[in-house]
Scaffold this motif. Structure first.
Motif, short mmCIF file in Angstrom:
data_model
loop_
_atom_site.label_atom_id
_atom_site.label_comp_id
_atom_site.label_asym_id
_atom_site.label_seq_id
_atom_site.Cartn_x
_atom_site.Cartn_y
_atom_site.Cartn_z
N ILE A 44 0.85 -1.19 0.00
CA ILE A 44 0.00 0.00 0.00
C ILE A 44 0.89 1.24 0.00
O ILE A 44 1.73 1.41 0.87
N GLU A 45 0.68 2.09 -0.98
CA GLU A 45 1.43 3.35 -1.09
C GLU A 45 0.67 4.49 -0.43
O GLU A 45 1.27 5.35 0.21
N HIS A 46 -0.65 4.51 -0.62
CA HIS A 46 -1.50 5.54 -0.01
C HIS A 46 -2.81 4.89 0.39
O HIS A 46 -3.38 4.11 -0.37
N LEU A 47 -3.30 5.25 1.56
CA LEU A 47 -4.60 4.79 2.03
C LEU A 47 -5.25 5.98 2.73
O LEU A 47 -4.70 6.51 3.69
N VAL A 48 -6.39 6.41 2.21
CA VAL A 48 -7.09 7.57 2.75
C VAL A 48 -8.53 7.16 3.07
O VAL A 48 -9.20 6.57 2.22
N VAL A 49 -8.97 7.47 4.28
CA VAL A 49 -10.35 7.22 4.67
C VAL A 49 -11.03 8.56 4.92
O VAL A 49 -10.51 9.39 5.68
N VAL A 50 -12.15 8.77 4.25
CA VAL A 50 -12.95 9.98 4.43
C VAL A 50 -14.38 9.53 4.70
O VAL A 50 -15.03 8.97 3.81
N GLU A 51 -14.83 9.76 5.91
CA GLU A 51 -16.16 9.32 6.35
C GLU A 51 -16.32 7.83 6.11
O GLU A 51 -15.60 7.04 6.68
N ASN A 52 -17.24 7.43 5.21
CA ASN A 52 -17.47 6.00 4.98
C ASN A 52 -16.83 5.51 3.68
O ASN A 52 -17.20 4.46 3.17
N GLU A 53 -15.88 6.27 3.15
CA GLU A 53 -15.20 5.89 1.92
C GLU A 53 -13.70 5.74 2.16
O GLU A 53 -13.13 6.46 2.97
N ALA A 54 -13.09 4.82 1.43
CA ALA A 54 -11.64 4.64 1.52
C ALA A 54 -11.06 4.53 0.11
O ALA A 54 -11.70 3.98 -0.79
N PHE A 55 -9.87 5.08 -0.03
CA PHE A 55 -9.17 5.08 -1.31
C PHE A 55 -7.79 4.49 -1.07
O PHE A 55 -7.08 4.89 -0.15
N VAL A 56 -7.40 3.54 -1.91
CA VAL A 56 -6.12 2.87 -1.77
C VAL A 56 -5.38 2.94 -3.10
O VAL A 56 -5.96 2.65 -4.15
N ILE A 57 -4.12 3.34 -3.05
CA ILE A 57 -3.24 3.22 -4.20
C ILE A 57 -2.14 2.27 -3.77
O ILE A 57 -1.54 2.44 -2.70
N ALA A 58 -1.89 1.26 -4.58
CA ALA A 58 -0.96 0.21 -4.16
C ALA A 58 -0.26 -0.42 -5.35
O ALA A 58 -0.55 -0.12 -6.51
N ARG A 59 0.62 -1.32 -5.02
CA ARG A 59 1.39 -2.07 -6.01
C ARG A 59 1.24 -3.55 -5.68
O ARG A 59 1.23 -3.93 -4.51
N PHE A 60 1.16 -4.35 -6.72
CA PHE A 60 1.10 -5.79 -6.56
C PHE A 60 2.24 -6.40 -7.36
O PHE A 60 2.37 -6.16 -8.56
N VAL A 61 3.07 -7.17 -6.68
CA VAL A 61 4.17 -7.88 -7.33
C VAL A 61 3.97 -9.36 -7.06
O VAL A 61 3.82 -9.77 -5.90
N GLY A 62 3.94 -10.14 -8.11
CA GLY A 62 3.72 -11.57 -7.94
C GLY A 62 3.52 -12.25 -9.27
O GLY A 62 4.25 -11.97 -10.24
#
Length: 120
Positions: free
Chosen positions: A67-85
């Protein structure tokens, strides 16, 4: 929403990605409401049963989420991430974004996934 609840939802999502990696499907599914809508590229999964089938038999990925960024605003969440596999035994390294909406019981009622690759 209090900062405490935002922190709770953030921890819940971090655990979610760890459970996906461990293929702990009962914990993975515990985050979702019965009436969840999951939009994943061209796929639309409706209800917890379809999400369960996806994770158990259609998701051909194995690897690590960062996970690079995780933001929670009220009942919403936003995730920017990387997957290696691996996808179908082929090495991959992708960036993705997830958008989550939680209900009053902190269950996911909507998830949308966006990826830098088409196979989602």
């Amino acid at each position: 929403m209090s900062m405490n609840n935002a922190g709770h939802l953030g921890l819940k999502l971090r655990s979610f990605y760890e459970d996906v990696e461990a293929q702990n499907f009962s914990k993975v599914l515990s985050i979702f409401a019965e009436n969840v809508e999951y939009l994943r590229g061209p796929k639309i999964l409706l209800g917890k049963k379809e999400v369960d089938e996806f994770y158990r038999s259609q998701r051909d990925l194995d690897g690590k989420h960062t996970i690079e960024h995780l933001v929670v605003v009220e009942n919403e969440a936003f995730v920017i991430a990387r997957f290696v596999g691996y996808h179908a035994h082929t090495p991959i390294d992708i960036r993705f974004a997830d958008y989550f909406v939680f209900d009053k019981n902190d269950k996911v009622v909507r998830r949308e996934s966006f990826s830098s690759r088409d196979f989602l």
